[in-house]
Design a protein around this motif. Structure first.
Motif, PDB file in Angstrom:
ATOM      1  N   SER A   1      -2.268 -12.010   3.962  1.00  0.00           N
ATOM      2  CA  SER A   1      -3.036 -13.101   3.060  1.00  0.00           C
ATOM      3  C   SER A   1      -3.960 -13.731   3.939  1.00  0.00           C
ATOM      4  O   SER A   1      -4.786 -14.336   3.044  1.00  0.00           O
ATOM      5  CB  SER A   1      -1.631 -14.154   2.745  1.00  0.00           C
ATOM      6  N   LYS A   2      -3.726 -14.122   5.240  1.00  0.00           N
ATOM      7  CA  LYS A   2      -4.995 -14.772   5.725  1.00  0.00           C
ATOM      8  C   LYS A   2      -6.106 -14.018   6.196  1.00  0.00           C
ATOM      9  O   LYS A   2      -7.390 -14.482   5.605  1.00  0.00           O
ATOM     10  CB  LYS A   2      -4.375 -15.392   7.247  1.00  0.00           C
ATOM     11  N   PHE A   3      -6.061 -12.712   6.623  1.00  0.00           N
ATOM     12  CA  PHE A   3      -7.105 -12.055   6.952  1.00  0.00           C
ATOM     13  C   PHE A   3      -7.616 -10.832   6.179  1.00  0.00           C
ATOM     14  O   PHE A   3      -8.820 -10.738   5.887  1.00  0.00           O
ATOM     15  CB  PHE A   3      -7.100 -11.238   8.386  1.00  0.00           C
ATOM     16  N   GLY A   4      -6.781 -10.192   5.415  1.00  0.00           N
ATOM     17  CA  GLY A   4      -6.927  -9.151   4.466  1.00  0.00           C
ATOM     18  C   GLY A   4      -7.952  -8.058   5.066  1.00  0.00           C
ATOM     19  O   GLY A   4      -8.360  -7.471   4.200  1.00  0.00           O
ATOM     20  N   SER A   5      -7.706  -7.883   6.255  1.00  0.00           N
ATOM     21  CA  SER A   5      -8.563  -6.939   6.917  1.00  0.00           C
ATOM     22  C   SER A   5      -7.627  -5.417   6.746  1.00  0.00           C
ATOM     23  O   SER A   5      -6.497  -5.426   6.435  1.00  0.00           O
ATOM     24  CB  SER A   5      -8.492  -7.011   8.332  1.00  0.00           C
ATOM     25  N   GLY A   6      -8.212  -4.382   6.914  1.00  0.00           N
ATOM     26  CA  GLY A   6      -7.687  -3.012   6.813  1.00  0.00           C
ATOM     27  C   GLY A   6      -6.434  -2.839   7.906  1.00  0.00           C
ATOM     28  O   GLY A   6      -5.555  -2.283   7.561  1.00  0.00           O
ATOM     29  N   GLU A   7      -6.772  -3.527   9.059  1.00  0.00           N
ATOM     30  CA  GLU A   7      -5.540  -3.630  10.022  1.00  0.00           C
ATOM     31  C   GLU A   7      -4.287  -4.008   9.530  1.00  0.00           C
ATOM     32  O   GLU A   7      -3.082  -3.576   9.442  1.00  0.00           O
ATOM     33  CB  GLU A   7      -6.005  -4.108  11.195  1.00  0.00           C
ATOM     34  N   SER A   8      -4.577  -5.350   9.005  1.00  0.00           N
ATOM     35  CA  SER A   8      -3.604  -5.980   8.437  1.00  0.00           C
ATOM     36  C   SER A   8      -2.733  -5.447   7.203  1.00  0.00           C
ATOM     37  O   SER A   8      -1.652  -5.415   7.109  1.00  0.00           O
ATOM     38  CB  SER A   8      -3.822  -7.501   8.193  1.00  0.00           C
ATOM     39  N   PHE A   9      -3.693  -4.652   6.376  1.00  0.00           N
ATOM     40  CA  PHE A   9      -3.054  -3.909   5.217  1.00  0.00           C
ATOM     41  C   PHE A   9      -2.116  -2.836   5.846  1.00  0.00           C
ATOM     42  O   PHE A   9      -0.954  -2.665   5.391  1.00  0.00           O
ATOM     43  CB  PHE A   9      -4.309  -3.417   4.457  1.00  0.00           C
ATOM     44  N   GLU A  10      -2.581  -1.899   6.734  1.00  0.00           N
ATOM     45  CA  GLU A  10      -1.749  -1.045   7.289  1.00  0.00           C
ATOM     46  C   GLU A  10      -0.545  -1.637   7.898  1.00  0.00           C
ATOM     47  O   GLU A  10       0.612  -1.065   7.736  1.00  0.00           O
ATOM     48  CB  GLU A  10      -2.481  -0.274   8.418  1.00  0.00           C
ATOM     49  N   LYS A  11      -0.409  -2.662   8.548  1.00  0.00           N
ATOM     50  CA  LYS A  11       0.999  -3.316   9.239  1.00  0.00           C
ATOM     51  C   LYS A  11       1.710  -3.611   8.058  1.00  0.00           C
ATOM     52  O   LYS A  11       2.832  -3.394   8.341  1.00  0.00           O
ATOM     53  CB  LYS A  11       0.478  -4.447  10.114  1.00  0.00           C
ATOM     54  N   TYR A  12       1.096  -4.470   7.177  1.00  0.00           N
ATOM     55  CA  TYR A  12       2.043  -4.802   5.917  1.00  0.00           C
ATOM     56  C   TYR A  12       2.550  -3.620   5.328  1.00  0.00           C
ATOM     57  O   TYR A  12       3.765  -3.540   5.121  1.00  0.00           O
ATOM     58  CB  TYR A  12       1.275  -5.317   5.015  1.00  0.00           C
ATOM     59  N   LYS A  13       1.773  -2.496   5.055  1.00  0.00           N
ATOM     60  CA  LYS A  13       2.042  -1.267   4.303  1.00  0.00           C
ATOM     61  C   LYS A  13       3.444  -0.405   5.200  1.00  0.00           C
ATOM     62  O   LYS A  13       4.296  -0.362   4.643  1.00  0.00           O
ATOM     63  CB  LYS A  13       1.084  -0.336   4.207  1.00  0.00           C
ATOM     64  N   LYS A  14       3.156  -0.514   6.501  1.00  0.00           N
ATOM     65  CA  LYS A  14       4.240   0.094   7.489  1.00  0.00           C
ATOM     66  C   LYS A  14       5.368  -0.956   7.273  1.00  0.00           C
ATOM     67  O   LYS A  14       6.684  -0.238   7.362  1.00  0.00           O
ATOM     68  CB  LYS A  14       3.628   0.276   8.770  1.00  0.00           C
ATOM     69  N   ALA A  15       5.429  -2.143   7.613  1.00  0.00           N
ATOM     70  CA  ALA A  15       6.464  -2.992   7.334  1.00  0.00           C
ATOM     71  C   ALA A  15       7.191  -2.866   5.996  1.00  0.00           C
ATOM     72  O   ALA A  15       8.510  -2.771   5.998  1.00  0.00           O
ATOM     73  CB  ALA A  15       6.024  -4.348   7.699  1.00  0.00           C
ATOM     74  N   VAL A  16       6.613  -2.685   4.987  1.00  0.00           N
ATOM     75  CA  VAL A  16       7.177  -2.416   3.746  1.00  0.00           C
ATOM     76  C   VAL A  16       8.093  -1.168   3.685  1.00  0.00           C
ATOM     77  O   VAL A  16       9.182  -1.030   3.346  1.00  0.00           O
ATOM     78  CB  VAL A  16       6.048  -2.480   2.608  1.00  0.00           C
ATOM     79  N   GLY A  17       7.338  -0.090   4.129  1.00  0.00           N
ATOM     80  CA  GLY A  17       7.951   1.189   4.382  1.00  0.00           C
ATOM     81  C   GLY A  17       9.148   1.159   5.269  1.00  0.00           C
ATOM     82  O   GLY A  17      10.100   1.793   4.744  1.00  0.00           O
ATOM     83  N   GLN A  18       8.969   0.589   6.264  1.00  0.00           N
ATOM     84  CA  GLN A  18      10.334   0.503   7.167  1.00  0.00           C
ATOM     85  C   GLN A  18      11.407  -0.351   6.746  1.00  0.00           C
ATOM     86  O   GLN A  18      12.645   0.065   6.797  1.00  0.00           O
ATOM     87  CB  GLN A  18      10.043  -0.275   8.420  1.00  0.00           C
ATOM     88  N   PHE A  19      11.106  -1.633   5.882  1.00  0.00           N
ATOM     89  CA  PHE A  19      12.203  -2.024   5.032  1.00  0.00           C
ATOM     90  C   PHE A  19      12.972  -1.207   4.082  1.00  0.00           C
ATOM     91  O   PHE A  19      14.276  -1.250   4.210  1.00  0.00           O
ATOM     92  CB  PHE A  19      11.722  -3.299   4.597  1.00  0.00           C
ATOM     93  N   VAL A  20      11.960  -0.574   3.415  1.00  0.00           N
ATOM     94  CA  VAL A  20      12.527  -0.069   2.203  1.00  0.00           C
ATOM     95  C   VAL A  20      13.458   1.269   2.676  1.00  0.00           C
ATOM     96  O   VAL A  20      14.365   1.552   2.151  1.00  0.00           O
ATOM     97  CB  VAL A  20      11.422   0.658   1.218  1.00  0.00           C
ATOM     98  N   ARG A  21      12.914   2.128   3.924  1.00  0.00           N
ATOM     99  CA  ARG A  21      13.766   3.257   4.205  1.00  0.00           C
ATOM    100  C   ARG A  21      15.105   2.710   4.877  1.00  0.00           C
ATOM    101  O   ARG A  21      16.212   3.224   4.725  1.00  0.00           O
ATOM    102  CB  ARG A  21      12.989   3.750   5.580  1.00  0.00           C
ATOM    103  N   TYR A  22      15.172   1.546   5.413  1.00  0.00           N
ATOM    104  CA  TYR A  22      16.213   0.968   5.932  1.00  0.00           C
ATOM    105  C   TYR A  22      17.314   0.568   4.836  1.00  0.00           C
ATOM    106  O   TYR A  22      18.568   0.857   4.880  1.00  0.00           O
ATOM    107  CB  TYR A  22      16.000  -0.425   6.945  1.00  0.00           C
ATOM    108  N   ILE A  23      16.747  -0.061   3.816  1.00  0.00           N
ATOM    109  CA  ILE A  23      17.678  -0.437   2.726  1.00  0.00           C
ATOM    110  C   ILE A  23      18.168   0.870   2.294  1.00  0.00           C
ATOM    111  O   ILE A  23      19.374   1.239   1.739  1.00  0.00           O
ATOM    112  CB  ILE A  23      16.687  -1.042   1.608  1.00  0.00           C
ATOM    113  N   GLU A  24      17.323   1.834   1.909  1.00  0.00           N
ATOM    114  CA  GLU A  24      17.806   3.207   1.491  1.00  0.00           C
ATOM    115  C   GLU A  24      18.864   3.931   2.231  1.00  0.00           C
ATOM    116  O   GLU A  24      19.871   4.518   1.710  1.00  0.00           O
ATOM    117  CB  GLU A  24      16.578   4.109   1.252  1.00  0.00           C
ATOM    118  N   LYS A  25      18.587   3.841   3.516  1.00  0.00           N
ATOM    119  CA  LYS A  25      19.618   4.381   4.433  1.00  0.00           C
ATOM    120  C   LYS A  25      20.903   3.710   4.659  1.00  0.00           C
ATOM    121  O   LYS A  25      21.852   4.436   4.620  1.00  0.00           O
ATOM    122  CB  LYS A  25      19.041   4.507   5.746  1.00  0.00           C
ATOM    123  N   ASN A  26      21.053   2.340   4.703  1.00  0.00           N
ATOM    124  CA  ASN A  26      22.281   1.704   4.764  1.00  0.00           C
ATOM    125  C   ASN A  26      22.716   1.049   3.502  1.00  0.00           C
ATOM    126  O   ASN A  26      23.898   0.661   3.824  1.00  0.00           O
ATOM    127  CB  ASN A  26      21.783   0.667   5.860  1.00  0.00           C
TER     128      ASN A  26
END
Length: 178
Positions: free
Chosen positions: A88-113
């Motif tokens: 939200s603050k920066f909107g850079s490509g790097e922050s986008f990738e971090k957010y995308k990775k964090a979402v994916g990890q959260f979703v995988r953990y929810i699916e797994k457990n």
């Protein structure tokens, strides 16, 4: 002149004094051992390493190895919130990738457990083909399911941004293929 007390210089007094000091030092050593850092066993180190490798292979961060389910969820949620704030603050490509990775990890953990998958075979044929099995998905932990829903709701604007970016990436790929 100072008087000499014969009980303080006797053999019995010296022996009891030495025994008491040894008992006190032994108790101090035991207390230090209990409070000190215990060396982990080799098997526990191997087990933790295997758990970290399996988490990494599943696309989850190795930091959650050895954590309870609640601790891991809090960790992943915090990572998601931090990445979302950065996006939200920066909107850079790097922050986008971090957010995308964090979402994916959260979703995988929810699916797994949090979800159990049950397949029920259905008898019979349909136009010469065997019928597809009936799949039933059950939420194991209702609190975790509710937390996931709340996170999706709170991050809805960021998910819309992700959707738009993926749509643009798809259009760019389509244009480059022409």
């Amino acid at each position: 002149m100072n008087s000499i007390d014969p009980t303080l210089n006797g053999l019995y007094y010296n022996a009891t004094q030495a025994t008491q000091s040894q008992i006190a030092s032994d108790a101090a050593r035991r207390k230090e051992k209990e409070q000190g850092v215990k060396k982990p066993l080799f098997s526990s180190l191997v087990q933790k390493n295997l758990e970290q490798n399996s988490l990494t292979a599943a696309g989850l961060p190795a930091e959650i190895a050895g954590m309870s389910q609640e601790e891991a969820i809090v960790f992943l949620k915090d990572q998601l919130d931090i990445a979302g704030d950065e996006l939200s603050k920066f909107g850079s490509g790097e922050s986008f990738e971090k957010y995308k990775k964090a979402v994916g990890q959260f979703v995988r953990y929810i699916e797994k457990n949090n979800y159990a998958l049950e397949e029920h075979k259905r008898p019979g044929f349909r136009r010469g083909k065997k019928r597809e099995p009936l799949v039933l998905i059950q939420a194991i932990n209702q609190k975790l399911d509710r937390l996931a829903y709340d996170i999706w709701y709170n991050h809805l604007d960021k998910f819309k941004l992700l959707e738009k970016i993926h749509e643009i990436n798809g259009l760019v790929i389509d244009l480059s293929a022409v």
